[in-house]
Design an enzyme around this catalytic site. Structure first.
Site, mmCIF file in Angstrom:
data_model
loop_
_atom_site.group_PDB
_atom_site.id
_atom_site.type_symbol
_atom_site.label_atom_id
_atom_site.label_comp_id
_atom_site.label_asym_id
_atom_site.label_seq_id
_atom_site.Cartn_x
_atom_site.Cartn_y
_atom_site.Cartn_z
ATOM 1 N N GLN A 186 0.831 -1.196 0.000
ATOM 2 C CA GLN A 186 0.000 0.000 0.000
ATOM 3 C C GLN A 186 0.867 1.248 0.000
ATOM 4 O O GLN A 186 1.930 1.276 0.613
ATOM 5 C CB GLN A 186 -0.904 0.008 1.231
ATOM 6 N N SER A 200 5.031 -5.722 3.252
ATOM 7 C CA SER A 200 3.720 -5.851 3.873
ATOM 8 C C SER A 200 2.762 -6.613 2.942
ATOM 9 O O SER A 200 2.967 -7.794 2.677
ATOM 10 C CB SER A 200 3.186 -4.464 4.242
ATOM 11 N N LEU A 201 1.752 -5.940 2.434
ATOM 12 C CA LEU A 201 0.828 -6.566 1.479
ATOM 13 C C LEU A 201 1.565 -7.233 0.323
ATOM 14 O O LEU A 201 1.143 -8.281 -0.186
ATOM 15 C CB LEU A 201 -0.125 -5.499 0.934
ATOM 16 N N ARG A 223 -8.308 -9.595 4.583
ATOM 17 C CA ARG A 223 -7.260 -9.025 5.430
ATOM 18 C C ARG A 223 -7.471 -7.532 5.631
ATOM 19 O O ARG A 223 -7.357 -7.007 6.742
ATOM 20 C CB ARG A 223 -5.895 -9.293 4.792
ATOM 21 N N HIS A 268 0.296 -2.867 11.324
ATOM 22 C CA HIS A 268 1.473 -3.571 11.852
ATOM 23 C C HIS A 268 1.783 -3.258 13.316
ATOM 24 O O HIS A 268 2.770 -3.757 13.840
ATOM 25 C CB HIS A 268 2.706 -3.351 10.975
ATOM 26 N N GLN A 292 2.426 -11.466 10.665
ATOM 27 C CA GLN A 292 2.830 -10.245 9.959
ATOM 28 C C GLN A 292 1.857 -9.099 10.190
ATOM 29 O O GLN A 292 2.252 -7.930 10.273
ATOM 30 C CB GLN A 292 2.951 -10.539 8.454
#
Length: 309
Positions: free
Chosen positions: A10, A90-91, A115, A197, A246
């Site tokens: 993102q 991340s993603l 998610r 996160h 994560q």
């Protein structure tokens, strides 16, 4: 030469981001697959926006997986080699696993949509925040968060002197002042909808754990370094467990790129829209060749660079 590939998350999205790959059949094929899974409204949102809607987490996550995977399929169709190592920010880890064949694209899209919903719903709107802290050593950022009180942590270790913090809004604001007092040159609140996160995402992680349990994953066809442990997992159960952790754990990106270099990577390609990760690579590991695949021209240039290597 040893090729590694990284996939953006993102923040790299933009309205019309796949138009820059126009004329590549594999991109069209991936777009069609995504529309089948997500419905007819998805492609107009991807191509024409509005930007506010595309930037909503539930839309951004499937859009970025689509864009990164489309770029990867186009790369391979034009003769680009598969990487020996991969990772995603991340993603982007979900995109990396999809490219590696561990996760079917048709499964990845609803998974990241779930998610995104879980992460968005974990913290009430307006209660969480994130901020980028610039030009302050990691240990000082961590210490400033500890001094601030409440729930706030360093959550993205993106590059030397570039750390993102996240947590409760008031705690993040206090941590910003603590970071400035310790010498940060800038502290920028980020326009995000949730404190990604941070430990506040633990409810999202628990929901994801239940959702991902029944999903089929295969052994990856190439090594994927995960965010949470900076480790390569081959067994599907361990990959799932790392993805769950994560969601509420820091993204250890500096360590990830340095680990790629330790494992022999000489060329690191950013596969997908934007050039954020390419810039980070140059700061973290200036000794490797950092290339991007953010549009058709850069994809073709990267092919020529690898052939000349």
């Amino acid at each position: 030469m040893k090729l590694a590939m990284v996939f953006p998350g993102q923040g790299s999205q933009a309205v019309g981001m796949l138009k820059s790959y126009a004329g590549l059949p594999e991109v069209d094929a991936v777009r069609a697959e995504a529309a089948e899974v997500l419905g007819a409204r998805f492609l107009p949102l991807l191509d024409d926006g509005p930007a506010e809607a595309l930037s909503q987490t539930v839309n951004t996550q499937p859009a970025m997986v689509t864009a990164g995977y489309a770029a990867y399929r186009a790369w391979r169709a034009l003769g680009g080699p598969a990487p020996e190592l991969a990772a995603g920010h991340s993603l982007g880890e979900y995109t990396a696993l999809t490219a590696a064949g561990a996760l079917r694209f048709a499964d990845a899209l609803p998974l990241v949509h779930f998610r995104a919903q879980a992460m968005q719903e974990a913290v009430p709107a307006g209660k969480g925040a994130m901020a980028a802290i610039l030009n302050l050593d990691d240990e000082h950022v961590v210490a400033a968060c500890a001094e601030a009180g409440g729930t706030v942590q360093a959550v993205n270790f993106n590059a030397p002197g570039q750390v993102v913090i996240a947590g409760e809004k008031a705690a993040v604001e206090r941590a910003i002042e603590k970071c400035k007092a310790r010498g940060a040159t800038r502290a920028l609140p980020l326009p995000v909808s949730a404190p990604f996160h941070s430990t506040l995402m633990q409810p999202a992680a628990e929901r994801l754990k239940g959702h991902i349990r029944g999903l089929h994953l295969a052994k990856p066809q190439f090594a994927v370094l995960n965010n949470v442990d900076v480790a390569i997992e081959h067994e599907p159960a361990r990959i799932k467990e790392a993805l769950v952790r994560q969601a509420a754990s820091p993204v250890r990106w500096v360590e990830t790129i340095r680990r790629m270099v330790e494992l022999g990577a000489t060329h690191i390609l950013e596969c997908g829209p934007g050039r954020v990760l390419g810039g980070m690579t140059k700061r973290i590991a200036p000794q490797v060749q950092s290339l991007t695949l953010h549009d058709r021209a850069s994809l073709e240039a990267a092919l020529q660079a690898l052939r000349a290597a």
